[in-house]
Design an enzyme around this catalytic site. Structure first.
Site, PDB file in Angstrom:
ATOM      1  N   ASP A 142      38.940  41.373  52.808  1.00  5.34           N
ATOM      2  CA  ASP A 142      39.007  41.820  51.421  1.00  5.34           C
ATOM      3  C   ASP A 142      39.547  43.244  51.354  1.00  5.34           C
ATOM      4  O   ASP A 142      38.834  44.204  51.636  1.00  5.34           O
ATOM      5  CB  ASP A 142      37.619  41.754  50.786  1.00  5.34           C
ATOM      6  CG  ASP A 142      37.640  42.127  49.311  1.00  5.34           C
ATOM      7  OD1 ASP A 142      38.735  42.133  48.724  1.00  5.34           O
ATOM      8  OD2 ASP A 142      36.560  42.402  48.757  1.00  5.34           O
ATOM      9  N   LYS A 164      40.475  48.882  47.717  1.00  9.95           N
ATOM     10  CA  LYS A 164      39.246  49.533  48.165  1.00  9.95           C
ATOM     11  C   LYS A 164      39.566  50.869  48.839  1.00  9.95           C
ATOM     12  O   LYS A 164      40.632  51.031  49.440  1.00  9.95           O
ATOM     13  CB  LYS A 164      38.511  48.658  49.194  1.00  9.95           C
ATOM     14  CG  LYS A 164      37.859  47.410  48.672  1.00  9.95           C
ATOM     15  CD  LYS A 164      37.173  46.673  49.811  1.00  9.95           C
ATOM     16  CE  LYS A 164      36.514  45.392  49.340  1.00  9.95           C
ATOM     17  NZ  LYS A 164      35.346  45.661  48.490  1.00  9.95           N
ATOM     18  N   ASP A 218      33.178  39.716  54.952  1.00 12.87           N
ATOM     19  CA  ASP A 218      33.032  39.304  53.560  1.00 12.87           C
ATOM     20  C   ASP A 218      32.992  37.794  53.407  1.00 12.87           C
ATOM     21  O   ASP A 218      32.928  37.290  52.282  1.00 12.87           O
ATOM     22  CB  ASP A 218      34.159  39.902  52.702  1.00 12.87           C
ATOM     23  CG  ASP A 218      33.743  40.112  51.258  1.00 12.87           C
ATOM     24  OD1 ASP A 218      32.532  40.231  51.003  1.00 12.87           O
ATOM     25  OD2 ASP A 218      34.623  40.153  50.375  1.00 12.87           O
ATOM     26  N   ASP A 235      39.160  43.379  42.788  1.00 19.30           N
ATOM     27  CA  ASP A 235      38.158  43.508  43.847  1.00 19.30           C
ATOM     28  C   ASP A 235      36.855  42.799  43.477  1.00 19.30           C
ATOM     29  O   ASP A 235      35.908  42.827  44.252  1.00 19.30           O
ATOM     30  CB  ASP A 235      37.882  44.992  44.144  1.00 19.30           C
ATOM     31  CG  ASP A 235      37.148  45.192  45.460  1.00 19.30           C
ATOM     32  OD1 ASP A 235      37.233  44.297  46.327  1.00 19.30           O
ATOM     33  OD2 ASP A 235      36.482  46.227  45.623  1.00 19.30           O
ATOM     34  N   GLU A 247      36.640  39.610  43.356  1.00 19.83           N
ATOM     35  CA  GLU A 247      37.263  38.319  43.658  1.00 19.83           C
ATOM     36  C   GLU A 247      36.263  37.248  44.060  1.00 19.83           C
ATOM     37  O   GLU A 247      36.497  36.049  43.878  1.00 19.83           O
ATOM     38  CB  GLU A 247      38.314  38.491  44.752  1.00 19.83           C
ATOM     39  CG  GLU A 247      37.806  38.481  46.187  1.00 19.83           C
ATOM     40  CD  GLU A 247      36.841  39.602  46.527  1.00 19.83           C
ATOM     41  OE1 GLU A 247      35.970  39.386  47.378  1.00 19.83           O
ATOM     42  OE2 GLU A 247      36.959  40.704  45.946  1.00 19.83           O
ATOM     43  N   ARG A 290      33.403  36.319  42.891  1.00 18.33           N
ATOM     44  CA  ARG A 290      32.875  35.491  41.803  1.00 18.33           C
ATOM     45  C   ARG A 290      33.903  34.475  41.314  1.00 18.33           C
ATOM     46  O   ARG A 290      33.543  33.427  40.762  1.00 18.33           O
ATOM     47  CB  ARG A 290      32.379  36.384  40.664  1.00 18.33           C
ATOM     48  CG  ARG A 290      33.423  37.210  39.964  1.00 18.33           C
ATOM     49  CD  ARG A 290      32.829  38.386  39.201  1.00 18.33           C
ATOM     50  NE  ARG A 290      32.335  39.408  40.127  1.00 18.33           N
ATOM     51  CZ  ARG A 290      31.701  40.508  39.731  1.00 18.33           C
ATOM     52  NH1 ARG A 290      31.482  40.725  38.451  1.00 18.33           N
ATOM     53  NH2 ARG A 290      31.302  41.382  40.614  1.00 18.33           N
TER      54      ARG A 290
END
Length: 518
Positions: free
Chosen positions: A289, A296, A307, A366, A368, A370
């Site tokens: 991620d 990030k 992740d 970010d 992502e 969900r």
């Protein structure tokens, strides 16, 4: 399911009658000490200590005091007894016995303390051959199981990807749990299963993202599931597009390594009567991620190979259910994608159409996890007819800020199901904290251009709560549990049964939940 565990076996007998104590490969004898009833009295001998003192002609209580042991769970001292001087006319009483004694604190003898004691023993006896322990003599079955679990969990060493061998000493090759009154073996079976599931989740989560893309993880899931005799299906980009998985495709669209959706199913043996309950476990599987275009910070990106911990836990849970012969139907859904930067990355301001047709305005790329979970949850509701829906994910930094690294955030729409998860957490030591689904916060997810926003326009605070509320929209009103494991899925150091790096948090918890639901 995973790499071979260290061997932990049970044996009936006591120290005075233990014939294999004179075997050359027995490296150490373990006895228990506990806190004194009154302050200042020093550690008190427990199971097997008196027998060991008689065998060795040594006051082990006094020895514990000299080493400063108070008997707290995880206290340990390794005592190496001397050899006689060459040419001495007399030998020591322990001449034919193992010369190493481990004095091990077991606290109050609770399952939590015995789990910590087992973990401490694994670390203090690394590099030995065979260890004989009477520390659990007289303990109930759940205490023996906790001790063995702690030992096996702390014995884990991550695989090295550098090509060089791991120079740290391996755990003892065999731990023998000696008890004169009861057979430990029945308690060791679930301990081994729980440890195997956790080791597998740790191994998958710790795998570098240079190796672990969605295709690699899907292939590993297929291999493991097929070996266990489970049904497994893998949906690639074409199938995902044809079936409307707009969230998974958008999140994975910026990477040259396209997404997958893996479905692994355990079907119990056919039996007369009612159809078995169906539990679907969805695990977030972001194999790396970057944050996408909502990039990030460097420090936050460094651990993002982990992740996909939720997907690893979900896979471990369905494999563990099959190993246990669970009477439940259990299905694991693993939405796998790499949230990357690229010419085809999805953007803030995009409107996505997720599985089932719900539209979502993207406010932050970010957020992502969900989106891929929403696709999978909706698929489960519409296609799999679950009775219970569970998702597990390293979802929000807010959960880690609020609860730290020791607890997962628990959300639930069903009180009985929430109590089941809390009971499982108490049994396994994988702690959860019940969080509220605050109704007033739901309006923050409203969008002017879509049915939902993936993050609020005017955040009310409680970022973990609003993420859970977003997911709830895709659960179809079913009994549902959401576990945000962003805090406990990773550890900065070894502590008791938790290891540095990927912890595998949630694998034992979900196996216990499945047992309680059976």
């Amino acid at each position: 399911m995973a790499r071979d565990l260290p061997e932990v076996v049970g044996a009936l007998g006591d120290l005075p009658g233990c014939t294999f104590l004179t075997d050359d490969d027995v490296s150490a004898v373990v006895v228990a000490v506990a806190p004194a009833p009154e302050p200042g009295e020093g550690a008190q001998p427990r199971a097997g200590t008196v027998d060991a003192s008689a065998l060795y002609h040594v006051d082990l209580g006094e020895m514990a005091e000299r080493h400063g042991l108070e008997g707290a769970a995880g206290d340990a001292a390794v005592v190496d007894l001397p050899r006689p001087h060459r040419g001495a006319s007399e030998s020591f009483p322990w001449a034919d016995l193992p010369r190493r004694i481990v004095l091990l604190g077991v606290g109050d003898g609770s399952t939590a303390d015995l789990r910590r004691a087992g973990a401490a023993l694994a670390r203090r006896t690394a590099g030995l051959e065979r260890v004989v322990s009477v520390a659990t003599a007289g303990a109930p079955a759940d205490g023996v199981r906790a001790f063995a679990e702690g030992y096996l969990l702390a014995a884990y060493r991550p695989e090295r990807w550098s090509g060089s061998p791991d120079s740290r000493p391996a755990p003892a090759e065999q731990l023998v749990l000696l008890d004169p009154a009861s057979d430990a073996e029945p308690a060791l079976v679930p301990a081994r299963r729980a440890a195997r599931a956790t080791w597998l989740a740790r191994d998958l989560t710790a795998t570098p993202s240079s190796v672990k893309d969605p295709a690699w993880l899907a292939d590993r899931a297929r291999t493991l599931a097929s070996a266990a005799g489970l049904d497994v299906r893998v949906l690639g980009p074409r199938e995902l597009e044809g079936q409307g998985f707009g969230g998974i495709l958008a999140v994975g669209g910026g990477s040259s390594r396209p997404p997958r959706l893996v479905v692994v199913s355990h079907e119990p043996d056919a039996a007369a009567g009612e159809a078995p309950r169906h539990v679907v476990v969805v695990g977030k599987g972001i194999t790396f991620d970057t944050g996408g275009l909502s990039l990030k910070p460097r420090a936050a990106m460094a651990p993002m190979k982990t992740d996909m911990a939720g997907a690893a836990v979900a896979l471990a849970a369905v494999l563990g259910a099959a190993e246990a012969g669970s009477p439940l139907r259990v299905t694991a859904l693993l939405p796998l994608a790499e949230n990357h930067l690229g010419a085809s990355s999805y953007r803030p301001g995009d409107v996505l159409r997720l599985h089932g047709g719900t539209t979502v305005e993207v406010a932050n790329t970010d957020a992502e996890g969900r989106l891929v979970l929403a696709d999978a949850l909706d698929h489960a509701v519409r296609e799999l007819a679950p009775d219970v829906l569970v998702d597990v994910a390293t979802l929000t930094g807010a959960a880690a800020v609020g609860l730290g690294r020791g607890h997962a955030a628990l959300y639930a729409t069903d009180e009985a199901l929430a109590r089941t998860v809390e009971a499982a957490a108490a049994r396994t030591g994988e702690a959860v904290w019940r969080m509220p689904l605050v109704a007033d916060y739901a309006e923050a997810l409203a969008s002017d251009v879509a049915a939902l926003r993936n993050v609020p326009a005017r955040p009310p605070g409680g970022g973990s709560i609003t993420a859970a509320l977003f997911l709830r929209e895709f659960t179809g009103g079913l009994p549902w549990v959401h576990l945000d494991i962003a805090g406990p899925a990773r550890s900065s150091g070894n502590r008791h049964e938790v290891v540095e790096g990927a912890t595998g948090f949630g694998a034992r918890l979900l196996l216990e939940v499945l047992d309680l639901l059976s």
